[in-house]
Design a protein around this motif. Structure first.
Motif, PDB file in Angstrom:
ATOM      1  N   GLN A 149     -97.348  60.964  99.713  1.00  0.00           N
ATOM      2  CA  GLN A 149     -96.925  62.125  99.690  1.00  0.00           C
ATOM      3  C   GLN A 149     -94.766  61.826  99.350  1.00  0.00           C
ATOM      4  N   PHE A 150     -94.211  61.116  98.447  1.00  0.00           N
ATOM      5  CA  PHE A 150     -92.727  61.086  98.835  1.00  0.00           C
ATOM      6  C   PHE A 150     -91.905  61.161  98.651  1.00  0.00           C
ATOM      7  N   GLU A 151     -91.871  62.729  97.206  1.00  0.00           N
ATOM      8  CA  GLU A 151     -91.007  63.536  96.553  1.00  0.00           C
ATOM      9  C   GLU A 151     -89.940  64.375  97.587  1.00  0.00           C
ATOM     10  N   MET A 152     -89.012  64.135  97.419  1.00  0.00           N
ATOM     11  CA  MET A 152     -88.234  65.004  98.494  1.00  0.00           C
ATOM     12  C   MET A 152     -86.956  65.423  97.455  1.00  0.00           C
ATOM     13  N   GLU A 153     -87.075  66.629  97.637  1.00  0.00           N
ATOM     14  CA  GLU A 153     -85.647  66.883  96.872  1.00  0.00           C
ATOM     15  C   GLU A 153     -84.299  66.710  97.978  1.00  0.00           C
ATOM     16  N   MET A 154     -82.865  66.288  97.855  1.00  0.00           N
ATOM     17  CA  MET A 154     -82.375  66.029  98.757  1.00  0.00           C
ATOM     18  C   MET A 154     -81.512  66.982  99.060  1.00  0.00           C
ATOM     19  N   ASP A 155     -81.236  67.714 100.056  1.00  0.00           N
ATOM     20  CA  ASP A 155     -79.991  69.023 100.572  1.00  0.00           C
ATOM     21  C   ASP A 155     -78.563  68.470 100.873  1.00  0.00           C
ATOM     22  N   ASP A 156     -77.858  69.527 100.495  1.00  0.00           N
ATOM     23  CA  ASP A 156     -76.581  69.483 101.060  1.00  0.00           C
ATOM     24  C   ASP A 156     -76.263  68.100 101.593  1.00  0.00           C
ATOM     25  N   LEU A 157     -76.193  68.054 102.839  1.00  0.00           N
ATOM     26  CA  LEU A 157     -76.660  67.294 104.013  1.00  0.00           C
ATOM     27  C   LEU A 157     -77.197  65.288 104.081  1.00  0.00           C
ATOM     28  N   ASP A 158     -77.850  65.935 102.666  1.00  0.00           N
ATOM     29  CA  ASP A 158     -78.398  64.275 102.533  1.00  0.00           C
ATOM     30  C   ASP A 158     -77.896  63.663 101.841  1.00  0.00           C
ATOM     31  N   SER A 159     -76.959  64.697 100.821  1.00  0.00           N
ATOM     32  CA  SER A 159     -76.178  64.077  99.782  1.00  0.00           C
ATOM     33  C   SER A 159     -74.437  63.561 100.087  1.00  0.00           C
ATOM     34  N   LYS A 160     -74.085  64.099 101.432  1.00  0.00           N
ATOM     35  CA  LYS A 160     -72.861  64.169 102.323  1.00  0.00           C
ATOM     36  C   LYS A 160     -73.188  62.176 102.703  1.00  0.00           C
ATOM     37  N   LEU A 161     -74.588  62.823 103.645  1.00  0.00           N
ATOM     38  CA  LEU A 161     -74.574  61.178 104.561  1.00  0.00           C
ATOM     39  C   LEU A 161     -74.807  60.242 104.148  1.00  0.00           C
ATOM     40  N   ASN A 162     -75.490  60.109 102.341  1.00  0.00           N
ATOM     41  CA  ASN A 162     -75.533  58.564 101.044  1.00  0.00           C
ATOM     42  C   ASN A 162     -74.489  58.912 101.110  1.00  0.00           C
ATOM     43  N   GLU A 163     -73.323  59.510 100.548  1.00  0.00           N
ATOM     44  CA  GLU A 163     -71.869  59.155  99.534  1.00  0.00           C
ATOM     45  C   GLU A 163     -71.060  58.975 101.512  1.00  0.00           C
ATOM     46  N   THR A 164     -71.378  59.559 101.509  1.00  0.00           N
ATOM     47  CA  THR A 164     -70.128  59.044 102.841  1.00  0.00           C
ATOM     48  C   THR A 164     -70.558  57.837 103.969  1.00  0.00           C
ATOM     49  N   PHE A 165     -72.313  57.273 104.348  1.00  0.00           N
ATOM     50  CA  PHE A 165     -72.432  56.179 105.058  1.00  0.00           C
ATOM     51  C   PHE A 165     -73.068  55.797 103.655  1.00  0.00           C
ATOM     52  N   ASP A 166     -73.262  55.160 103.426  1.00  0.00           N
ATOM     53  CA  ASP A 166     -73.951  54.628 102.182  1.00  0.00           C
ATOM     54  C   ASP A 166     -74.761  53.152 102.986  1.00  0.00           C
ATOM     55  N   GLY A 167     -75.460  52.538 102.632  1.00  0.00           N
ATOM     56  CA  GLY A 167     -76.415  51.720 103.167  1.00  0.00           C
ATOM     57  C   GLY A 167     -76.324  51.797 104.440  1.00  0.00           C
ATOM     58  N   LYS A 168     -76.179  52.775 105.371  1.00  0.00           N
ATOM     59  CA  LYS A 168     -76.700  52.811 106.652  1.00  0.00           C
ATOM     60  C   LYS A 168     -77.186  54.552 106.734  1.00  0.00           C
ATOM     61  N   VAL A 169     -77.661  54.996 106.116  1.00  0.00           N
ATOM     62  CA  VAL A 169     -79.042  55.850 106.205  1.00  0.00           C
ATOM     63  C   VAL A 169     -80.178  55.973 106.006  1.00  0.00           C
ATOM     64  N   VAL A 170     -81.410  56.338 106.491  1.00  0.00           N
ATOM     65  CA  VAL A 170     -83.255  56.117 106.007  1.00  0.00           C
ATOM     66  C   VAL A 170     -83.424  57.877 105.887  1.00  0.00           C
ATOM     67  N   ARG A 171     -85.107  57.452 105.340  1.00  0.00           N
ATOM     68  CA  ARG A 171     -85.179  58.507 105.167  1.00  0.00           C
ATOM     69  C   ARG A 171     -86.245  59.343 106.583  1.00  0.00           C
ATOM     70  N   LYS A 172     -85.978  59.275 107.630  1.00  0.00           N
ATOM     71  CA  LYS A 172     -87.104  59.685 108.824  1.00  0.00           C
ATOM     72  C   LYS A 172     -88.744  60.001 108.863  1.00  0.00           C
ATOM     73  N   ASP A 173     -88.732  60.577 107.619  1.00  0.00           N
ATOM     74  CA  ASP A 173     -90.172  61.009 107.282  1.00  0.00           C
ATOM     75  C   ASP A 173     -90.679  59.634 107.233  1.00  0.00           C
ATOM     76  N   LEU A 174     -90.178  58.618 106.970  1.00  0.00           N
ATOM     77  CA  LEU A 174     -90.220  57.135 106.366  1.00  0.00           C
ATOM     78  C   LEU A 174     -91.127  56.381 108.126  1.00  0.00           C
ATOM     79  N   LEU A 175     -90.262  56.768 108.723  1.00  0.00           N
ATOM     80  CA  LEU A 175     -90.691  56.383 109.832  1.00  0.00           C
ATOM     81  C   LEU A 175     -91.105  56.922 110.886  1.00  0.00           C
TER      82      LEU A 175
END
Length: 696
Positions: free
Chosen positions: A2-28
């Protein structure tokens, strides 16, 4: 999966602020369970193939990551097969750690792949010219190795292409700009998610504990200890999180391995890593007493001597297990919380610990605490820490903002401030925290140092470490004493029974017994008759003249005796601008730093129209950084008009030398007696007046 995940507020902020430098940790977490590839390598691949939140794309990306690892990752036992593949196919792309070194005999550079098995892989200049770190410890990379079919050449393989997996360039300014866009709490949670933890499952105190675990990675020469139960992840941050940290797992720790190999003329681990961590510290075997002495020197100030003077930035972290009940230990009259340390770790080693993290408060490692959300790519945060350890000093900022209580002694102050510096670097790389945040960190740092001092006080048979009520003053001027939660109100720790050296001790009393050559430390001390210390001679006001041509007068002999118990020294001298005058002032500073209580030197000097201000500032900045390394803050105040020459010491003494610091004659030659030893240098005529402030 299962790979579905609804982004929370911090997910959105990190993706917006550090674009290209974030990764989903559950995949790791899903991939990590089936491979021993370093975390930052896996995250590099995940960022490439799984930079999406769409389940179908993530599924395809995960398959691509696994296929890439299977096809390109070199395992250590497959080196011969990897070389054969290149020879058969002509070339192949690998994921491996690449080092480049210059071989003087061959007059050229060679690349070496860690798991490929060849030490002489030809490499073009463009690769190591554009990626400096290939020459400085090596980097993980995607590297295409081609086979060389020219029989006349003395190598079989060469690098056709190379793409770094670790960051080859790091922009600290961009990192700070990104941090500035997030609140303190969001950034704190983002750091925890980066190391794989879900902050919503952690209390505020536990969050600070995990931040403290990162401190040795970001603060130079930081001495850290964590003792607690098994299975709490004590060694993870030092083995997996940062490519700049190395973990020594038990076994023997020798001076050649750790510090300097005299036979080979090469520095040891402390010269190559930001952090040298010792796992299972209780099992460390140190046979050579010189190793402990060198370790003490290095832990004290980041330098040691092994025939040559060595300076290094590495922090030292010690992690180990406590099997006994913490409550029973703190209530015991015989045992202390340093119980698991090896017997060679005496009080002098313990006193150098800046931070004792209470490992018994840490949760057991389990999937319940792992995050399934976004965090920064591990290597990106590790690069930020590495940069700050090398280039960012927050000691002066902390010193100017913090007032500590009278129970805080020299090593207490250093440890507290270094812990504070580390927390500021991790949580506030972009600037200063507000007062509430700052004093939250102050209390935590004092607690971590108090834990060290309480246990030393419990172990020591006299009152050397009895000042355990460490405190600070809040912005309103109130003095606040900080306690350790596990010992608050426990008299066995806070008011230990004092033992005499003639007492007979039970051989299984660990903290009383420090084995050395089959004899206990206490038994050795009991056989020694210790004479009482003579009180220091009373200092008196003096007034005398130094005649022209006199020798034997130095800053040590004139000023040194009056620096006892001083914390601040003010020097007013209008002529600290020419080269020889600055050199004299440096010599004076060398006298001052020999007195461990001194924490600040302030110089007031003047300049004229002929002064090269850029050059003067450059030299003063160099001195400032040098003094910070020995925990002394140096400030300079420049004035166009200044006539007084005097040295004011905050213990009440004032030293006036008529000519200021520049009372030496120029030597007749630089190869004559007195050229280097100032006690043999001839003086100019001057008067010396040393007197005490009537109000002191």
């Amino acid at each position: 999966m299962q790979f579905e995940m609804e982004m929370d507020d911090l997910d959105s902020k990190l993706n917006e602020t550090f674009d290209g430098k974030v990764v989903r940790k559950d995949l790791l977490h899903r991939i990590k369970k089936g491979t021993n590839v370093p975390t930052f390598v896996l995250e590099f691949l995940l960022a490439r193939y799984c930079a999406s939140n769409e389940p179908a794309e993530i599924q395809a990306g995960m398959e691509a990551v696994l296929a890439t690892l299977d096809e390109n990752y070199v395992r250590p036992d497959e080196a011969n097969a990897a070389q054969s593949r290149v020879a058969t196919k002509g070339k192949h792309k690998f994921i491996d750690k690449v080092h480049v070194r210059y071989v003087e005999k061959d007059k050229r550079h060679w690349a070496a792949l860690e798991n490929f098995g060849s030490q002489k892989v030809a490499i073009a200049e463009k690769f190591y010219r554009d990626t400096d770190r290939l020459l400085e410890g090596g980097i993980w990379a995607e590297v295409t190795i081609a086979h060389n079919d020219i029989d006349e050449d003395k190598y079989a393989f060469y690098v056709e292409d190379l793409r770094p997996i670790q960051l080859s360039r790091f922009n600290f300014e961009a990192y700070c700009e990104g941090r500035e866009k997030l609140s303190r709490d969001d950034w704190l949670d983002g750091v925890l998610r980066t190391v794989g933890l879900e902050p919503s499952k952690l209390s505020p105190r536990l969050k600070l504990h995990f931040i403290a675990r990162l401190a040795p990675l970001v603060e130079a020469n930081f001495n850290f200890v964590e003792l607690g139960p098994r299975g709490t992840g004590k060694s993870y941050f030092f083995s997996e999180f940062s490519p700049y940290s190395t973990l020594i797992s038990g076994g023997q720790a020798t001076k050649a391995t750790l510090f300097y190999n005299n036979a080979r003329g090469k520095i040891g681990l402390v010269g190559f890593w930001d952090t040298v961590a010792f796992d299972e510290v209780g099992g460390i075997k140190i046979k050579d007493p010189d190793t402990i002495q060198i370790m003490k020197d290095f832990m004290a100030n980041g330098r040691f001597s092994r025939g040559v003077e060595i300076i290094a930035n590495a922090s030292m972290a010690f992690v180990g297990n406590i099997d006994q009940s913490i409550e029973q230990i703190v209530r015991s009259a015989k045992h202390d919380l340093f119980l698991p340390l090896p017997p060679q770790f005496d009080l002098a080693v313990m006193d150098r610990f800046a931070c004792y993290l209470p490992g018994w408060e840490m949760p057991k490692t389990s999937s319940a605490y792992l995050t399934n959300r976004f965090g920064l790519i591990t290597d990106y945060l590790a690069e930020a820490f590495h940069y700050q350890l090398k280039h960012n000093n927050r000691y002066e900022e902390v010193s100017s903002r913090l007032k500590l209580g009278s129970a805080v002694e020299g090593r207490d102050e250093k440890g507290i401030k270094k812990t504070l510096c580390a927390i500021l670097k991790i949580l506030h790389p972009d600037g200063a925290p507000n007062d509430d945040e700052f004093f939250e960190y102050v209390e935590y740092a004092i607690e971590c140092r108090r834990r060290v001092k309480e246990q030393m006080n419990k172990r020591k048979p006299d009152d050397e470490f009895a000042l355990i009520d460490l405190s600070y003053f809040d912005p309103e001027g109130n003095e606040i004493v900080v306690h350790c939660p596990e010992t608050k109100g426990v008299s066995a720790t806070l008011e230990p029974n004092r033992r005499t050296l003639s007492e007979n001790f039970d051989g299984d009393n660990h903290e009383d017994v420090n084995q050395s050559d089959g004899q206990t430390l206490v038994q050795k001390e009991a056989t020694i008759s210790v004479a009482p210390k003579e009180p220091a001679a009373d200092l008196k006001e003096v007034h005398y003249s130094i005649n022209y041509g006199d020798t034997g007068h130095t800053y040590d002999s004139i000023v040194g005796p009056y620096l006892q118990n001083a914390k601040e020294v003010l020097v007013e001298d209008p002529y600290i601008r020419a080269q020889h005058q600055i050199v004299n002032f440096v010599r004076f500073c060398e006298t001052v730093v020999k007195y461990p209580t001194v924490r600040k030197i302030h110089l007031v000097t003047s300049y004229d129209d002929k002064t090269d201000m850029a050059l003067l500032n450059e030299k003063m900045d160099e001195l400032k950084q040098s003094l910070l390394e020995v925990d002394v803050v140096f400030t300079v105040e420049l004035s166009k008009v200044l006539h007084d020459r005097e040295i004011q010491i905050d213990n009440g003494w004032t030293v006036k030398i008529g000519r200021g610091l520049d009372f030496y004659q120029k030597p007749e030659g630089w190869f004559t007696i007195g050229a280097n030893d100032f006690s043999l240098r001839k003086c100019l005529e001057t008067k010396v007046d040393i007197f005490r402030d009537s109000g002191s």
